[in-house]
Motif scaffolding. Structure first.
Motif: not given
Length: 354
Positions: A23-30, A32-40, A58-61
């Motif tokens: 899941r996308v947890i942070t967006v800064q310009k281009n 992204y920081r994502i997490s699977d609940g275990k690791m970012e 259609d881009y991640p938010a």
């Protein structure tokens, strides 16, 4: 699966390969920081995604569920696709270009944050309510800085907001005394995703710190003369609360320009819509027609002039935005066929030479 539940997966209504899910947890310009609940992971978009995606929609938010290739040792990932959204808060992007901007996705509830000071603006609240209903999420009005007002002032403000936020919960809170926070937490159960939206200086960052129980967001003082604040949040980010709820903080919006909302204006202005159904004529323009229920309500004070004018203004604005979007769609289609025609001509010339 337990790790994904921490990110609200049980409320996502999706079935996919969990191994590549995040899941996308942070967006800064281009970036992204994502997490699977275990690791970012620090993530970027795959070349195929960039080549096949034409719309910024259609881009991640923040809040999006994505399918990604994870490189655990490097804590990096490549986003391959964005899963279908169950809700999305969309606005017209800032600037002159006709373009949609997704502020947050897959939220269950939107906290529309206003402060109990000079900045309290019911016309702005109407806009946020309309956009929230259109997003597919449920609105809750949060009035901050309760400690700076008397009980009479708080009650008067709530009564004013109730006139335009019909049937919507309204909660006054204080991040100083924590008054109202327990009531607010009732809308933040484990696994649920809530987005904070509002202008700069209304106390969103302070509220995030209060709900998390620690300082994660910078805060700044507002001007006493007009209660205006400066941007302290510069990007969108999702936080996990101690009880397992998920909270998306967003930068303050100087102005919320609507992208759509035609299908939700009847819910937002249900009081006005009800009056229009009581007019003598079904095609009543609510101006000088005899038997106009709206004009009667305006004359008696049952409906305020400001509320009705706001209803008309937002209808005009939505119609204007729709015309702009249709015009842009036609131009984009024309450019696409022009590009295809040029390619076909070059392809024909190439084969003819051979």
């Amino acid at each position: 699966m337990n790790n994904l539940c921490k990110l609200g997966w049980e409320n996502s209504n999706h079935s996919t390969n969990l191994e590549h899910l995040a899941r996308v947890i942070t967006v800064q310009k281009n970036s992204y920081r994502i997490s699977d609940g275990k690791m970012e992971y620090l993530a970027h978009l795959s070349g195929k995604f960039l080549n096949e995606t034409n719309s910024t929609m259609d881009y991640p938010a923040v809040g999006d569920w994505v399918e990604a290739q994870k490189l655990e040792e490097e804590k990096k990932a490549v986003i391959r696709r964005v899963l279908p959204r169950k809700s999305q808060f969309v606005r017209q992007a800032a600037g002159l270009k006709t373009e949609a901007q997704i502020v947050a996705a897959n939220m269950d509830t939107v906290f529309i944050v206003n402060s109990l000071n000079h900045d309290l603006n019911v016309r702005r609240i109407e806009r946020y309510v309309l956009a929230t209903y259109d997003s597919g999420a449920t609105p809750v009005i949060v009035l901050t800085k309760k400690d700076a007002c008397s009980q009479e002032e708080v009650e008067a403000a709530i009564a004013t907001v109730e006139e335009v936020a019909i049937g919507i919960p309204i909660i006054a809170v204080s991040s100083v005394s924590k008054d109202g926070v327990a009531e607010l937490m009732e809308y933040l159960p484990a696994g649920r995703t809530v987005t904070l939206l509002g202008s700069s200086g209304v106390g969103k960052s302070t509220l995030v710190n209060t709900l998390l129980g620690k300082e994660v967001q910078d805060t700044k003082e507002i001007r006493e003369s007009d209660s205006r604040g400066r941007h302290t949040t510069t990007h969108r980010e999702m936080f996990s609360l101690p009880n397992g709820a998920l909270l998306i903080d967003t930068p303050g919006m100087r102005e919320l320009q609507l992208w759509d909302g035609e299908s939700s204006i009847d819910t937002t202005f249900q009081d006005v819509e009800q009056l229009t159904t009581e007019c003598r004529f079904t095609d009543c323009r609510h101006d000088t027609e005899p038997g106009c229920r709206v004009q009667e309500a305006l004359a008696t004070g049952e409906l305020s002039e400001a509320r009705f004018e706001s209803y008309l203004k937002l209808q005009r604005e939505l119609a204007y935005e729709k015309r702009k979007q249709n015009q842009k769609a036609k131009q984009d289609e024309k450019s696409r066929w022009k590009h295809i025609s040029k390619f076909q001509k070059e392809h024909y010339k190439y084969h003819k030479k051979r």
